[in-house]
Design an enzyme around this catalytic site. Structure first.
Site, PDB file in Angstrom:
ATOM      1  CB  VAL A   1       0.745  -2.753  -1.760  1.00 17.69           C
ATOM      2  CG1 VAL A   1       1.828  -1.782  -1.362  1.00 17.69           C
ATOM      3  CG2 VAL A   1       1.349  -3.999  -2.383  1.00 17.69           C
ATOM      4  N   GLY A   2      -1.492  -5.145  -0.785  1.00 16.31           N
ATOM      5  CA  GLY A   2      -2.662  -5.870  -1.276  1.00 16.31           C
ATOM      6  C   GLY A   2      -2.682  -7.308  -0.823  1.00 16.31           C
ATOM      7  CG  MET A   3      -4.906 -10.689   1.621  1.00 21.16           C
ATOM      8  SD  MET A   3      -3.338 -11.232   2.331  1.00 21.16           S
ATOM      9  CE  MET A   3      -3.755 -12.911   2.813  1.00 21.16           C
TER      10      MET A   3
ATOM     11  N   GLY B   1      -2.099 -15.025  -1.976  1.00 17.90           N
ATOM     12  CA  GLY B   1      -0.864 -14.417  -1.506  1.00 17.90           C
ATOM     13  C   GLY B   1      -1.038 -12.984  -1.043  1.00 17.90           C
ATOM     14  CG  LEU B   2       0.525  -9.855   2.408  1.00 18.17           C
ATOM     15  CD1 LEU B   2      -0.765  -9.051   2.414  1.00 18.17           C
ATOM     16  CD2 LEU B   2       0.990 -10.094   3.849  1.00 18.17           C
ATOM     17  CB  VAL B   3       1.188  -7.862  -3.031  1.00 22.34           C
ATOM     18  CG1 VAL B   3       2.221  -7.041  -3.800  1.00 22.34           C
ATOM     19  CG2 VAL B   3       0.690  -9.017  -3.885  1.00 22.34           C
TER      20      VAL B   3
ATOM     21  CE  LYS C   1       0.558 -13.537  -6.068  1.00 19.62           C
ATOM     22  NZ  LYS C   1      -0.036 -13.748  -7.413  1.00 19.62           N
TER      23      LYS C   1
ATOM     24  CG  ASP D   1      -9.220 -13.151 -12.398  1.00 23.25           C
ATOM     25  OD1 ASP D   1     -10.441 -12.903 -12.427  1.00 23.25           O
ATOM     26  OD2 ASP D   1      -8.526 -13.028 -11.376  1.00 23.25           O
TER      27      ASP D   1
END
Length: 365
Positions: free
Chosen positions: A26-28, A32-34, A49, A141
């Site tokens: 779902v996301g990078m 980390g990669l999720v 994650k 952030d």
């Protein structure tokens, strides 16, 4: 001992306990990669994650430890919550959290937001920030992609990897440029919870307009765009600049007057513009706080002072100045994971875990 299963996601090995199935990317992120997954225990969808090489350097080890400690400590409806954590046989760390269907960035790129959604999303961001700031934490952030939203419009702030203590001596560029407070650009050192309010103001403006308010191409261009709308920073703000080069740059800029935001946001609710004016202020000390913003007229449909909790205790930042070797961070990390799973750290299993840290042979799920 948990059973681990391996899967390849975008060329990355995900090594997770058999409790989680149906992995989908779902996301990078930078660290980390999720993936989404299904929790066999609860039947609920979750986000997993993977922290890449958390023990490769002391800096990465400390960063991962900080994020873990924060996720354990921060418990609030508008903050992403940690449901599981484990270390794989390959010594990667996995955080498991609730899964929300989308994020604000995706929403903003798909369609304009109606007023009631803008109000409700802003309210929830500020409600979360009131709690986070009361815990002595600055997110640093905040940006639309860090604002997660589900189909019920419930909102949760995520990605506390860059979060830091409220400290007058903070350093460096940390947040995504469009949402970065001017004091981070100007001083590199002294900033506090107000940077999150600035970022929230930029997000608020983007919800109103459907596009970023300050889309700078680089740091110099970013600051120039800000001054075109908000005018030249007042002298007392300029005097706080620590860097000689930055000071020369700011003094070299043409003098500009602050433009009324009502001229730019012609179709916005006057109360929305008034709140935005109070958020996008150069002087952090004069910027509205989360608690005050929640009580603003624009958010009156949702404001409930009896249901906007603060943290029960401050976050313990005592580790933050520690300069420790990887193996020490590793021991501390394992200790936090044992604590999360309510495993008695005085028993034989935890002793064996500590002894096996260097080899990475012991793993708890």
């Amino acid at each position: 001992m948990a059973e681990f299963v391996r899967a390849q996601i975008f060329g990355t090995t995900f090594e997770i306990t058999s409790r989680y199935t149906d992995l989908q990317p779902v996301g990078m992120g930078a660290f980390g990669l999720v993936c989404s997954a299904r929790d066999q225990l609860t039947g609920q969808p979750v986000a997993v994650k993977k922290i890449m090489k958390p023990f490769s350097t002391p800096v990465l080890s400390k960063r991962t430890y900080r994020e873990l400690k924060l996720l354990k400590h921060l418990r609030h409806e508008n903050i992403i919550s940690l449901s599981d954590i484990f270390i794989s046989p390959l010594e990667d760390i996995y955080f498991v959290t609730e899964l929300l269907g989308t994020d604000l960035h995706r929403l903003l790129t798909s369609r304009p937001l109606e007023k009631q959604f803008i109000q409700y999303f802003l309210y929830q961001i500020l409600r979360g920030l009131k709690y986070v700031h009361s815990a002595g934490v600055v997110h640093r952030d905040l940006k639309p992609s860090n604002i997660l939203i589900n189909e019920n419009c419930d909102l949760k702030i995520c990605d506390f990897g860059l979060a830091r203590i409220q400290d007058p001596q903070m350093t460096g560029y940390v947040s995504t440029r469009y949402y970065r407070a001017p004091e981070i650009m100007l001083t590199w050192q002294k900033y506090d919870v107000e940077v999150d309010i600035w970022s929230t103001g930029c997000i608020f403006a983007e919800m109103l307009e459907g596009k970023p308010l300050f889309p700078g191409k680089d740091h110099v261009n970013q600051f120039s765009i800000i001054t075109e709308l908000l005018g030249t920073p007042p002298d007392d703000v300029i005097q706080t600049i620590c860097s000689e080069n930055t000071l020369r740059f700011v003094k070299s800029l043409p003098k500009r007057e602050r433009q009324p935001l009502a001229n730019k946001f012609k179709n916005a609710d006057p109360d929305a513009v008034d709140l935005l004016e109070r958020m996008l202020v150069f002087d952090p000390k004069k910027r509205i706080r989360a608690t005050e913003a929640l009580a603003h007229e624009y958010l009156s449909p949702y404001h409930d002072p009896t249901d906007e909790p603060e943290a029960e205790e401050k976050f313990d930042w005592s580790f933050n100045d520690a300069d420790l070797p990887v193996d020490t961070w590793k021991i501390m990390m394992y200790s936090e994971i044992l604590d999360f799973h309510n495993i008695d750290q005085g028993n034989d299993a935890s002793q064996a875990l500590a002894e096996g840290l260097g080899q990475g042979q012991q793993n708890f799920a």
